[in-house]
Design an enzyme around this catalytic site. Structure first.
Site, PDB file in Angstrom:
ATOM      1  CG  ASN A  99      -1.227  -0.842   1.424  1.00 28.03           C
ATOM      2  OD1 ASN A  99      -2.799  -1.604   0.739  1.00 28.03           O
ATOM      3  ND2 ASN A  99      -1.267  -2.512   2.563  1.00 28.03           N
ATOM      4  N   PRO A 100       1.850   1.215  -1.214  1.00 28.89           N
ATOM      5  CG  PRO A 100       2.638   1.820  -2.963  1.00 28.89           C
ATOM      6  CD  PRO A 100       1.618   0.508  -2.357  1.00 28.89           C
ATOM      7  CE  LYS A 101       1.687   6.235  -6.509  1.00 27.52           C
ATOM      8  NZ  LYS A 101       1.684   6.567  -7.584  1.00 27.52           N
ATOM      9  CG  ASN A 102      -3.249   3.814   2.968  1.00 28.69           C
ATOM     10  OD1 ASN A 102      -3.454   3.933   4.483  1.00 28.69           O
ATOM     11  ND2 ASN A 102      -4.376   3.389   3.127  1.00 28.69           N
ATOM     12  CG  ASP A 128       5.615   5.430  -7.806  1.00 30.38           C
ATOM     13  OD1 ASP A 128       6.145   5.991  -8.972  1.00 30.38           O
ATOM     14  OD2 ASP A 128       4.746   5.591  -7.415  1.00 30.38           O
TER      15      ASP A 128
END
Length: 381
Positions: A175-178, A209
C-alpha cells in the site's frame, strides 16, 4: 552506495537518457540469447513484490495473535478464538432494513470489524486490541479509525515503536500510496524524535515509484524537521543522472535550495543554470530542466546570464521542433524590447500558436498581441 546499488549505474543511464536515437550492432547469437531470455524477464517483471520471510516475521511479532499467526493456512474466526470468548461482537448498523444497497462484505471482514467495534466501544487498550487493529488494517489499509486506535493502544501500552516502524514498512509494500500509513509513520517519528531510518525508507519507496507523492512529502518533512540536508543534493543529483526526466527530483532539488541556500545569490544562480543546461543537453524536449532553469531567473533579467540565450539559439537550429526552446527564446526576445527582438518574439508566438504548442494557441496569440503593442509603442516613440 545504497542508491547506486538500487538505481543502477548512472553512466549506463546517461547513455540511454537523451533525445537522440542510438543504434547498436547485435550478433545473431546475441539476438538469440536475448529472445530466449525475454519470456523469463517478462515473467519476473509481472510478479508482484511480496514481503520476505524476514518482513513477515517482523509483522507477526507486532500484529498477530501469536508468533506463528502469519503462517496459518486458514483464517480463524474470532468466535472460535478462546481469547475473544468474553467479547460480544457489534454488527454494523446499516439503518432500517439493512440499507438500500448492502455491501457484500466477506464473512472474514464482517466478523473482524464486528469485534473491532466492540473493542472501540469499550475503549479497551490491550495487547489483543493492538493485534486486532493489525488484522483490521490488513483487511483494509485505508481504515483510518483502525490506525488511530492502533496509535492510542501503542501509547497506552508503551509498545516497541521500532517494531511498529518495521511493521509499517511491511504494510507499505502493498500500500505505498496509502495516506494513513504515512501519517501513522510520521506520528511515530514525532514521538521518538528518531529519524535515523526514514531517509533510507523513503528512498526505497521512491526507487519503486519515483512519483510517489507520499514518500516525497514524508521525506521533505523529515529533512525540514530534523535538518538532515547535508547529503540531499547528492541523492537528487544521482536520481537525475539516472533519470533526467524525473520531474519530482527536479522539484526536490529546488526545495532543498529554497531551505538551505540564498536563491538571490548570482553565484548560486549561475551554478544552477549551468547544472540545468547540462541536463537540457541530454534531453532537450524534457520540460523539467527548462522549468527549473526559469526558476533561477526569479528577480533577475535573462541577459544577466547570456549563456541561456546562447543555448536557445544553438538548440533552435538542432532541435527546431522543441517548444521549450522557442518559448524561452520568445521570452528573452520580448524582454530585450528592441524592434528586432520584438519582431522575433512575434514570430515565435506564431510558431508556438500554430505548430509547436497549438493546444495553448489562445495564450500565444495573446502574447503575440502584447508584443505587437510593445513594438507599436517603440515605433511611435
Amino acid at each position: 552506495f545504497f542508491l547506486k546499488e538500487r538505481m543502477g549505474d548512472s553512466d549506463t543511464a546517461n547513455a540511454v537518457s537523451t533525445d537522440t536515437p542510438t543504434t547498436s550492432v547485435v550478433s545473431d547469437q546475441q539476438q538469440q540469447q536475448q529472445q530466449q531470455s525475454q519470456p523469463q524477464q517478462q515473467q519476473q517483471q509481472q510478479q508482484p513484490t511480496t514481503p520476505t520471510k524476514e518482513e513477515e516475521g517482523a509483522a507477526a511479532t507486532v500484529s498477530s495473535d501469536d508468533e506463528d499467526a502469519d503462517e496459518r493456512d486458514e483464517w480463524v474466526p474470532f468466535s472460535k478464538r478462546p481469547e475473544w470468548a468474553d467479547v460480544t461482537p457489534v454488527p454494523q448498523d446499516d439503518g432500517p432494513g439493512g440499507g438500500i444497497c448492502a455491501i457484500a462484505y466477506s464473512p472474514e471482514f464482517r466478523e473482524t470489524m464486528d469485534y473491532f467495534r466492540a473493542i472501540v466501544n469499550s475503549n479497551e487498550k490491550s495487547v489483543r486490541a493492538f493485534r486486532l487493529t493489525g488484522e483490521v488494517i490488513m483487511a483494509n489499509a485505508a481504515n483510518y479509525t483502525a490506525w488511530f486506535y492502533r496509535r492510542a493502544v501503542l501509547a497506552a501500552l508503551d509498545l516497541d515503536i521500532a517494531k511498529e516502524l518495521e511493521w509499517t514498512e511491511y504494510v507499505a509494500k502493498a500500500n505505498p500510496k496509502n495516506y494513513q500509513i504515512w501519517y501513522h509513520r510520521r506520528e511515530l517519528i514525532e514521538r521518538t524524535r528518531d529519524p535515523s531510518r526514514e531517509l533510507d525508507f523513503t528512498l526505497k519507496m521512491l526507487i519503486d515509484d519515483t512519483k510517489n507523492y507520499h514518500a516525497w512529502a514524508h521525506r521533505q518533512w523529515v529533512l525540514q524537521e530534523f535538518s538532515l540536508w547535508s547529503d540531499e543534493l547528492n541523492v537528487v543529483d544521482h536520481m537525475l543522472r539516472t533519470d533526467v526526466r524525473n520531474n519530482s527530483a527536479w522539484n526536490q532539488r529546488y526545495f532543498v535550495l529554497v531551505h538551505t541556500a540564498d536563491l538571490s545569490s548570482m553565484e548560486l544562480k549561475k551554478r544552477e543554470v549551468e547544472y540545468a543546461i547540462k541536463h537540457i543537453r541530454r534531453a532537450p524536449n524534457n520540460p523539467s530542466p527548462w522549468n527549473y532553469l526559469r526558476g533561477m531567473f526569479k528577480g533577475i533579467r535573462f541577459d544577466a546570464l547570456p549563456e541561456v540565450k546562447d543555448l536557445c539559439v544553438e538548440l533552435r537550429g538542432s532541435f527546431p521542433s522543441c517548444a521549450h526552446v522557442v518559448s524561452l527564446l520568445t521570452d528573452i526576445h520580448e524582454e530585450e524590447n528592441t524592434p528586432e527582438s520584438l519582431a522575433a518574439a512575434i514570430e515565435g508566438c506564431e510558431v508556438l500558436a500554430t505548430t509547436l504548442a497549438n493546444i495553448h494557441s489562445k495564450y500565444w496569440y495573446y502574447r503575440q498581441t502584447l508584443a505587437r503593442h510593445k513594438a507599436a509603442s517603440l515605433k511611435a516613440a
